[in-house]
Design an enzyme around this catalytic site. Structure first.
Site, PDB file in Angstrom:
ATOM      1  N   CYS A 395       8.174 -34.305-116.320  1.00 40.68           N
ATOM      2  CA  CYS A 395       7.449 -35.297-116.116  1.00 40.68           C
ATOM      3  C   CYS A 395       6.898 -35.878-116.513  1.00 40.68           C
ATOM      4  O   CYS A 395       7.855 -37.661-115.823  1.00 40.68           O
ATOM      5  CB  CYS A 395       5.827 -34.623-116.090  1.00 40.68           C
ATOM      6  SG  CYS A 395       4.517 -35.387-115.105  1.00 40.68           S
ATOM      7  N   ASP A 396       6.905 -35.988-117.721  1.00 40.96           N
ATOM      8  CA  ASP A 396       5.537 -37.603-118.784  1.00 40.96           C
ATOM      9  C   ASP A 396       7.538 -38.121-118.521  1.00 40.96           C
ATOM     10  O   ASP A 396       7.357 -39.642-118.906  1.00 40.96           O
ATOM     11  CB  ASP A 396       5.463 -37.093-120.164  1.00 40.96           C
ATOM     12  CG  ASP A 396       4.296 -36.257-119.652  1.00 40.96           C
ATOM     13  OD1 ASP A 396       3.715 -36.971-118.456  1.00 40.96           O
ATOM     14  OD2 ASP A 396       3.670 -35.477-120.699  1.00 40.96           O
ATOM     15  N   VAL A 397       8.826 -37.777-119.654  1.00 39.73           N
ATOM     16  CA  VAL A 397      10.058 -38.637-119.487  1.00 39.73           C
ATOM     17  C   VAL A 397      10.436 -38.972-118.353  1.00 39.73           C
ATOM     18  O   VAL A 397      11.391 -39.854-118.424  1.00 39.73           O
ATOM     19  CB  VAL A 397      10.792 -37.328-120.530  1.00 39.73           C
ATOM     20  CG1 VAL A 397      10.849 -36.897-121.836  1.00 39.73           C
ATOM     21  CG2 VAL A 397      11.479 -36.131-118.943  1.00 39.73           C
ATOM     22  N   TYR A 435       2.370 -33.394-119.979  1.00 35.97           N
ATOM     23  CA  TYR A 435       1.471 -33.139-121.234  1.00 35.97           C
ATOM     24  C   TYR A 435       0.335 -34.399-121.610  1.00 35.97           C
ATOM     25  O   TYR A 435      -0.848 -34.385-122.121  1.00 35.97           O
ATOM     26  CB  TYR A 435       2.204 -32.666-122.359  1.00 35.97           C
ATOM     27  CG  TYR A 435       2.618 -30.875-121.782  1.00 35.97           C
ATOM     28  CD1 TYR A 435       2.117 -30.144-121.637  1.00 35.97           C
ATOM     29  CD2 TYR A 435       4.519 -31.437-121.491  1.00 35.97           C
ATOM     30  CE1 TYR A 435       2.547 -28.735-121.378  1.00 35.97           C
ATOM     31  CE2 TYR A 435       4.228 -30.080-121.201  1.00 35.97           C
ATOM     32  CZ  TYR A 435       3.704 -28.499-121.764  1.00 35.97           C
ATOM     33  OH  TYR A 435       4.413 -28.395-121.123  1.00 35.97           O
ATOM     34  N   SER A 436       0.785 -35.434-121.137  1.00 39.17           N
ATOM     35  CA  SER A 436       0.426 -36.681-121.295  1.00 39.17           C
ATOM     36  C   SER A 436      -0.941 -37.078-121.038  1.00 39.17           C
ATOM     37  O   SER A 436      -1.543 -37.650-120.946  1.00 39.17           O
ATOM     38  CB  SER A 436       1.078 -37.803-121.243  1.00 39.17           C
ATOM     39  OG  SER A 436       1.357 -38.270-119.761  1.00 39.17           O
TER      40      SER A 436
END
Lengths: 470, 96
Positions: A395-397, A435-436
């Site tokens: 997700c974040d990446v 996670y962010s």
């Protein structure tokens, strides 16, 4: 002559052996040899120490060696690849504890006659080792799920930690100057508490940084204990470990656009000031969706046709893939696509896993060839020429908000430019942010298809759909 | 060994180590870290010396030997396990 050979020549030769072993870690073909050379050098060093210090006939020595070897084997033999971060964290802790314990055991030898240098190095090794130990146990506990992964914060935390740090420096100086064991005990207690508090407030997504840093500290503790007890080999090899940990720490920080101080402080990145160029190319992120105006939004019904027509496919794995243990499913999808003559590569973000290189190990375990794994810097320009990106538990990446939005925890973080590809299939558990905590703007993009659910089910479903049209 | 020589030795290790370790590709960073766990078990050398000193506290030095040995053995073994995974596809060429 003899002392010169054993005190200097042997350590120097063995250190060169360790360095050569590390040189062989440059490529997977020679790395096994490198590891074995390291093990051989270590075995020689230990055998020599056993002989030199006359502990060969000492039952305590053999009891401890056998116990330790059994413990190490038990841990290393059973560990699964997804648990590698917690094993490394635990061993970081062991390393720190061993260095601190050696110094603690030698405290009776520390007379005022030993001089301030001995006291100061002993105090430093004790404090670094103790802080590494308690911090690593917390990190390992968080990774293993024994402790909540959320960062623990309370008011006055910064003040408390700063105060403790200052007190620690004072105690360190006091131990060096006043040379009383009491100061060392106080320092040890304080360092244990400090490591504990520091690790408690670091969140799960920052683990790659924290593990690397603790890895470094465990080496530094070993190096200082080597200095304190005049062992060149311990000092030299400990330094190697310290350097390696620092290199990885810097790499991980860069991959998350964070600095070490901010991570340890438990800040979200938004709290720290950042140079203006962080959001430098906001236009690029929206480009793909604007220029693809000729096509209607994609949905799940397009998947078979998309995969069939695709020539180049990029897989983007994230930690979610590891959590749902979908590595084999991903490998099967890759095999099916390759069997149909498509070019398939895997794009790995440096912080895709829970520690440096974690994703590579997870995929290598199920037989994905190392020649298929590409690092962000090498692959990022290829997204624009990619027909389909399959993101699995990532997700974040791949969140374009990292480059478009300012002031979020991931702003300025380098991302894999999945957004540039012609089509993206996202196999994530749900729509929740990563996670962010930053919502993924990619999900709204018209050329993105989202398949919510357990990747262990959704990825095989992709393979089935692809098989149905070939 | 004089402290100054020891210092020079440590600095040399840091510089050489930096050059060598910076060249390890991200692919092998996890095995690198577990290998470093093994190397940090080098404390075993000083722990064995502590064990041989009459004045030192035996339970503490024994605990140090246990933990350092666990690092050495566990670190090298888990690294070996992982590195074999990286070798597997190339070597055996299991057909796909």
């Amino acid at each position: 002559m003899m002392p010169w050979t054993t005190d200097f020549l042997l350590p120097a030769v063995l250190t060169l052996g360790f360095l050569q072993g590390l040189r062989w870690m440059r490529s997977p073909e020679t790395a096994v040899r490198g590891n074995r050379l390291g093990a051989g050098c270590m075995a020689l060093a230990v055998a020599f120490a056993v002989w030199r210090h006359g502990v060969f006939w000492l039952p305590q020595a053999w009891t401890a060696l056998v116990l330790g070897a059994a413990l190490g084997l038990a841990l290393a033999h059973r560990v699964k690849t997804i648990q590698m971060p917690q094993l490394v964290a635990l061993l970081n802790g062991f390393g720190g504890a061993a260095s601190a314990l050696v110094i603690a055991a030698m405290i009776p030898d520390l007379t005022p006659a030993a001089g301030p240098w001995s006291w100061l190095t002993a105090a430093a090794a004790l404090s670094v080792g103790s802080a590494t130990f308690s911090g690593s146990l917390v990190a390992a506990g968080k990774l293993q799920g024994y402790l909540a992964g959320r960062p623990l914060r309370f008011t006055g935390q910064n003040l408390l930690l700063r105060g403790l740090g200052a007190l620690g420096l004072f105690l360190l100086a006091a131990a060096g100057v006043l040379q009383q064991p009491g100061w060392l005990f106080a320092l040890t207690a304080l360092a244990l508490l400090y490591g504990l508090l520091l690790a408690m407030r670091v969140g799960g997504a920052d683990m790659p940084v924290v593990i690397s840093f603790l890895n470094s500290l465990s080496g530094i503790a070993a190096a200082i204990s080597g200095l304190a007890l005049q062992s060149p080999l311990a000092a030299g090899v400990g330094t190697l470990v310290g350097v390696a940990g620092l290199i990885l720490t810097r790499l991980m920080c860069r991959a998350m656009n964070r600095n070490l101080a901010a991570v340890l402080a438990g800040f979200a990145t938004a709290d720290q000031e950042r140079p203006g160029e962080a959001g430098g190319e906001p236009a690029a992120a929206t480009r793909a969706s604007d220029s693809d105006s000729d096509s209607a939004p994609l949905d799940a019904s397009h998947i078979p046709a998309l995969l069939q027509a695709a020539r180049r496919v990029l897989i983007v794995p994230g930690y979610g893939m590891a959590l749902s243990q979908a590595q084999q499913a991903v490998k099967n999808l890759m095999d099916a696509l390759e069997a149909a003559g498509k070019e398939v590569k895997v794009a790995v973000h440096p912080v895709a896993g829970r520690m440096p290189g974690h994703m590579h190990v997870l995929l290598a375990e199920v037989g994905v060839g190392v020649d298929k794994l590409y690092d962000m810097a090498k692959i990022n320009h290829e997204f624009a020429e990619t027909d389909v990106v399959v993101a699995v538990g990532a997700c974040d990446v791949i969140n374009p908000a990292a480059t478009t939005a300012k002031g979020t925890p991931i702003s300025g973080m380098p991302i894999l430019r999945a957004v540039d590809a012609r089509a993206v299939i996202v196999c994530n558990l749900d729509e929740q942010p990563g996670y962010s905590g930053v919502a993924n703007t990619l999900y709204q993009d018209p050329h993105v298809i989202t398949c919510w659910g357990d990747a262990a089910q959704t990825v095989p479903e992709l393979t089935r759909q692809f098989a149905s049209v070939t | 060994m004089p402290t100054l020589v020891l210092f020079v030795f440590v600095v040399a290790c840091a510089l050489l180590g930096y050059r060598v370790i910076a060249a390890v590709p991200p692919l092998l960073h996890t095995p690198l870290m577990s290998g470093m766990n093994a190397l940090s078990g080098i404390t075993l050398l000083v722990a064995l010396r502590a064990l041989s000193h009459e004045s030192s506290v035996t339970p503490l030095s024994m605990a140090a030997v246990v933990l350092a040995t666990a690092n050495v053995v566990g670190g090298f073994w888990v690294t070996e396990r992982m590195l074999r995974m990286f070798q597997r596809p190339g070597k055996e060429e299991e057909g796909r």
